[in-house]
Structure formats: structure tokens, C-alpha cells
Design a protein around this motif. Sequence first.
Motif, mmCIF file in Angstrom:
data_model
loop_
_atom_site.group_PDB
_atom_site.id
_atom_site.type_symbol
_atom_site.label_atom_id
_atom_site.label_comp_id
_atom_site.label_asym_id
_atom_site.label_seq_id
_atom_site.Cartn_x
_atom_site.Cartn_y
_atom_site.Cartn_z
ATOM 1 N N ILE A 126 50.653 38.173 34.052
ATOM 2 C CA ILE A 126 49.265 38.339 33.617
ATOM 3 C C ILE A 126 48.357 37.707 34.659
ATOM 4 O O ILE A 126 48.433 36.507 34.923
ATOM 5 N N ASP A 127 47.485 38.532 35.236
ATOM 6 C CA ASP A 127 46.589 38.039 36.279
ATOM 7 C C ASP A 127 45.226 37.623 35.734
ATOM 8 O O ASP A 127 44.454 36.964 36.439
ATOM 9 N N GLY A 146 31.947 40.054 47.871
ATOM 10 C CA GLY A 146 32.682 41.271 48.174
ATOM 11 C C GLY A 146 34.176 41.178 47.925
ATOM 12 O O GLY A 146 34.892 42.157 48.103
ATOM 13 N N GLU A 147 34.677 40.031 47.478
ATOM 14 C CA GLU A 147 36.107 39.845 47.229
ATOM 15 C C GLU A 147 36.390 39.764 45.723
ATOM 16 O O GLU A 147 35.642 39.124 44.983
ATOM 17 N N ASN A 148 37.461 40.421 45.284
ATOM 18 C CA ASN A 148 37.873 40.356 43.877
ATOM 19 C C ASN A 148 38.608 39.046 43.605
ATOM 20 O O ASN A 148 39.548 38.692 44.327
ATOM 21 N N VAL A 149 38.186 38.343 42.552
ATOM 22 C CA VAL A 149 38.779 37.046 42.226
ATOM 23 C C VAL A 149 39.104 37.000 40.732
ATOM 24 O O VAL A 149 38.253 37.326 39.896
ATOM 25 N N PHE A 150 40.336 36.577 40.421
ATOM 26 C CA PHE A 150 40.728 36.350 39.033
ATOM 27 C C PHE A 150 40.786 34.845 38.784
ATOM 28 O O PHE A 150 41.585 34.141 39.409
ATOM 29 N N PRO A 151 39.934 34.333 37.885
ATOM 30 C CA PRO A 151 39.922 32.884 37.625
ATOM 31 C C PRO A 151 41.282 32.318 37.225
ATOM 32 O O PRO A 151 41.580 31.161 37.517
ATOM 33 N N ALA A 152 42.123 33.115 36.560
ATOM 34 C CA ALA A 152 43.416 32.609 36.076
ATOM 35 C C ALA A 152 44.283 32.079 37.209
ATOM 36 O O ALA A 152 45.044 31.125 37.032
ATOM 37 N N ASP A 158 43.930 42.923 29.149
ATOM 38 C CA ASP A 158 44.317 42.076 30.280
ATOM 39 C C ASP A 158 44.637 42.925 31.496
ATOM 40 O O ASP A 158 44.852 44.136 31.405
ATOM 41 N N VAL A 159 44.689 42.252 32.641
ATOM 42 C CA VAL A 159 45.172 42.883 33.865
ATOM 43 C C VAL A 159 46.413 42.136 34.332
ATOM 44 O O VAL A 159 46.556 40.936 34.094
ATOM 45 N N ARG A 216 42.012 38.385 32.304
ATOM 46 C CA ARG A 216 41.383 39.351 31.422
ATOM 47 C C ARG A 216 40.705 40.414 32.264
ATOM 48 O O ARG A 216 40.205 40.140 33.363
ATOM 49 N N ASP A 217 40.679 41.653 31.746
ATOM 50 C CA ASP A 217 40.065 42.712 32.551
ATOM 51 C C ASP A 217 38.571 42.519 32.719
ATOM 52 O O ASP A 217 37.963 43.071 33.639
ATOM 53 N N ASP A 218 37.965 41.693 31.836
ATOM 54 C CA ASP A 218 36.534 41.420 31.982
ATOM 55 C C ASP A 218 36.268 40.060 32.629
ATOM 56 O O ASP A 218 35.128 39.621 32.740
ATOM 57 N N ASP A 219 37.336 39.369 33.090
ATOM 58 C CA ASP A 219 37.180 38.075 33.745
ATOM 59 C C ASP A 219 37.036 38.197 35.261
ATOM 60 O O ASP A 219 36.544 37.288 35.917
ATOM 61 N N MET A 220 37.541 39.287 35.823
ATOM 62 C CA MET A 220 37.495 39.426 37.272
ATOM 63 C C MET A 220 36.047 39.421 37.755
ATOM 64 O O MET A 220 35.167 40.051 37.156
#
Length: 539
Positions: free
Chosen positions: A436-437, A448-454, A424-425, A439-443
Motif C-alpha cells: 500500500i503506497d 511537479g513531482e508525485n509524492v505519497f506521504p505514507a 488506496d493506491v 490513499r488515492d486522494d493523499d498523493m
Amino acid sequence: MTLGVIRSVGERAYLELESARLFLDAGLARIESPTVLLSAATAMLRYGTIAAGLRLSAARYGGRTALIDELGSLTFAELEDRSNRLANAWQARGLKPREGVAILARNHRGLVDAVFAAAKCGARIILLNTDFAGPQIRDVASREGTDLLVYDAEYAHMLDEVAPLRGSYLAWTDEPNENSLEALIANGSPAAPPSPGVEPKIVLLTSGTTGTPKGAPRQEPKSLALLGGLLSKVPFRAGEVTECCAPMFHTLGFACGMLTLGFGSTLVVRRKFDPQAAIDSIARNKATTVIAVPVMLARMIDLGGKGVTGRDLSALRIIFVAGSQLGAQLCREVTATFGPVVYNLYGSTEVAYATIATPDDLAIEPGCVGSPVLGARVEILDDAGKRLPTGKTGRIFVGNFAQFEGYTGGGHKEIIRGLMSSGDVGHFDSAGRLFIDGRDDDMIVSGGENVFPAEVEELLYTHASVREVAVLGVPDEQYGARLKAFVVVHAGQRFTEEDVREFVKTNLARYKVPREVVFLEELPRNPTGKVLKRKLLEA
């Protein structure tokens, strides 16, 4: 040296002493008769920690109710006797130390009998997921080395190709026969089984939400600090009542079930989860502790006020939750219904425990998972393995006393400086609380922008019309990747695709707005409440 935890002999001594103090506070350590001490010590030397815990409770509280299921109740003395008889019956049929005993059973006495008997035989105890399809069951049973199989009759149709050398035995059936556990127990010798000469090993399976489930074996605990870590955050006490809703094939349900019995407390279980039946049982049995995964708590909340009206829940002190992300909104709802009794554990099958959020933590930050427990270290690292400062999101690495040994089929989680990746990240706030932001493989990188679905899931869950939601990243030719939301709406509510987009755009950055929305009747989940992402992607 335990993974990244112990920095000195003095630190190890402190952890053991502090754990011993917590044991005293919990009512676990007390002056015993020589007979009780000898019985427990003998069991520890013969069979290891799990079986010794039952032997100690049987010696201390023989006539106290140990387990309640749909067939009635069993005392600690009866549980001890049943496991002796079953272990002797299996050994008579050829079961040898280190052979694999696979258990495919729901929460009931048969599963508990099988675990303790297998432990007394020095077996590898393989806990199979009752939600697996036939091919998965057969593949895992073969891969993990199944020499003896215990199963509920409802799964018989999936086991035609599984033929263990030491036989297959029914744990729960409406038609007992010579191959049922009850028949073996009735005819087995009540004498203490001979020492197998080796300690048992527990094999828990990963959830398999995105791929094939993997076996994650671990040795029995060798340190008081394993339980001290839990007791440093959660006020478990000896001689109470635990309602275990979580499946016992999973780390949460199994660990808490064994803990409950080792504490001399009563374990209440049911084969299938029903939210109203669970609440009624909590009231009827005056449960002090509930073990659950978040989706179970959500189903209780869905009942509304009528679910708890007229039920005396005053004995309830602890709702211990793990297995998937609780989320801030559900935390608020559970607290409003049951009071400030929620303890939110963060960990995984591989790393075991890392942090626990107490009711005080959750009153301030309902979306957090708390701070590290006694004996655990948690660090946030960047891609180069460098420790990140407070507030920065990075990969979560954990060190403690209970991590797994590596996957059965080979491979391991990444380890840096003795700390294991949780997968996780997340980030720490200034008070040392972990968030918890994702999964490290979910981002995903969208435009060009980083997005975490959570983050988007957590927001959508706060909308009054939303019952369940899952957000995934999917490929996109223009942006590289885009968010796709899967939404379950409360009965009688209207919530459109445009409503979803507008709600997210009003509260988050534009690039976090889902470009696609799918409405479903329910989300596909495994028994521990985790969303099966591979099934969503197939939808």
C-alpha cells in the motif's frame, strides 16, 4: 454474480469445495447428532447465519465458556438463552423485522447479547462508533433509522435528543433498572423467538477520518468462501481462545468476534484497552489468537521487555491485525517480541477483505500486506481503468464475497469490471505481494513531482526517537503542495525539526522532505487506530 470474482460455474464449485476442505482442517466440520443438525438448520432458516452460528455452538458445546468479560464468564448455552430472552422481550415491546437496532457500547456481553437478539428479530443492526461526539451520534442515529437503542451509561449525556420508538436500553451500567438489558433478559421468555421472516442486516460505519462517517450495510454471508478466504491464509481453529482487543463496532472486531463464537472458541473482551492488561489476559487465558489494530500493538511494544517478562505466551499462534497500516518497522518489533505470529489483513469497511500477509510473507517483506485470499481478486488500475504491470503504482480494485451494498445515504465506491475501488493506491511485487503506497486522494504534486506521504511516514517511524508520525499534504503557493509532518517523540528523546528534514533527505529524494514539522504529545486517533487527519489539519 458476485463482484468480479466468479468467472465460471466451475470456479464457484472449486471455491466452495476448497472452503469446505479448509473447514475440515479447522475442526469446524464433523459428524453431528441429528439433534444438533436439526437445531442448527432450524436456526439458519429462522434467523440467518449469525444467530445460527451461536445456536450450533450452543448445541455442540453448551457448557463450554463462550465469553469472558469484566463481569465474569458465560457459556454458549447461557449466551443462547440470553439472546432468546432479549429478543422475546424486544418483540413484546413492539420491535418489528427490518427496524433499526443501534448499539453504542464497548466490548462486553451487552453488545454481544444485543447483536444476537437483534439478529433473531430480523433487525438492521447498526454498530455505532464509541468515539463519536454527541452531534455525530445523533446525526448517524437519525440517518440510519434507529427504532431501538442500546447504549452504555457513560454515553447517556449525548443521547438526550435520541428518542427511538421502541425504547432505549442500558447495556452496561452500575445501577441496573427496568430498562437495562439485564432486567429484560431476567424477565424474558427463554423460548426460541418466532421467525421474523427476513434476514438481519449489518450496518457498519466508515471511519470518518476525513469527513462524516457513512453507513455501509451488507447482507449476511451466503457462501462458504467468505470464511474460506480467511482460512486460506490464517490458521484459525475451533475450540481455542481469542483475545479481542479491537473494538467490536468496527469490521475487524465484529467479524472476528462472531467468527470466534461460531467456531466454538472462547471470546475474551474488555471495555477499554490497556496494553499490560491485554498481555496479562493473553497469558492468563492461554489465548491462541489476538485481534488488534496496529496502534494497540505499538502500545504493547512501548512497554518494553517488562511487559512480557514472566508471562507465558506460548499458546499464542496468531496476532491478526487490520484497521490501519501496520508498517514495516512495527511489524519487525511485534515479531521480535511475540514471535512469527503476525497476520496482516488489508481491506476496508466497504470492500471487506482483499489480501493477508502471513508470517512467511512478513519475514521477507515486513511492509507488505500479502497476496489475495481465496475467492478474492485484486487488480492495480490506472486512471483510465487499464490494468498496470507488476511494480507499477496505481489504484487498488477488489472483488470478493463480502462487499457492501452502497452507502445508506446514497452513493457507492467506483466499480470497474465488477471490481470495487478500495480508495488506496499500491503495487504488486514480482512474488505477488501487495504494498500500500497511500490513499488515492493523499498523493500530492510538489514542484511537479508525485509524492505519497505514507512513504515518508514509514521512513520516519524507523528512527529510534520517533514514537508516532503522520505526514499530510497541504497547499503551497510556490510548489502547489508541500508535506507537513506531525511527530510524537519518545519520552526523554531529542529530535528537532532540522533532524527530521536531514533524516528524510539522507534516505529519500529531496522533494519528499517535509517543509514543515509539528511536534505533538500524541496523534489524534479513532478507536481503530486511524489518524484523524481533519483534526491534524486544524492543529
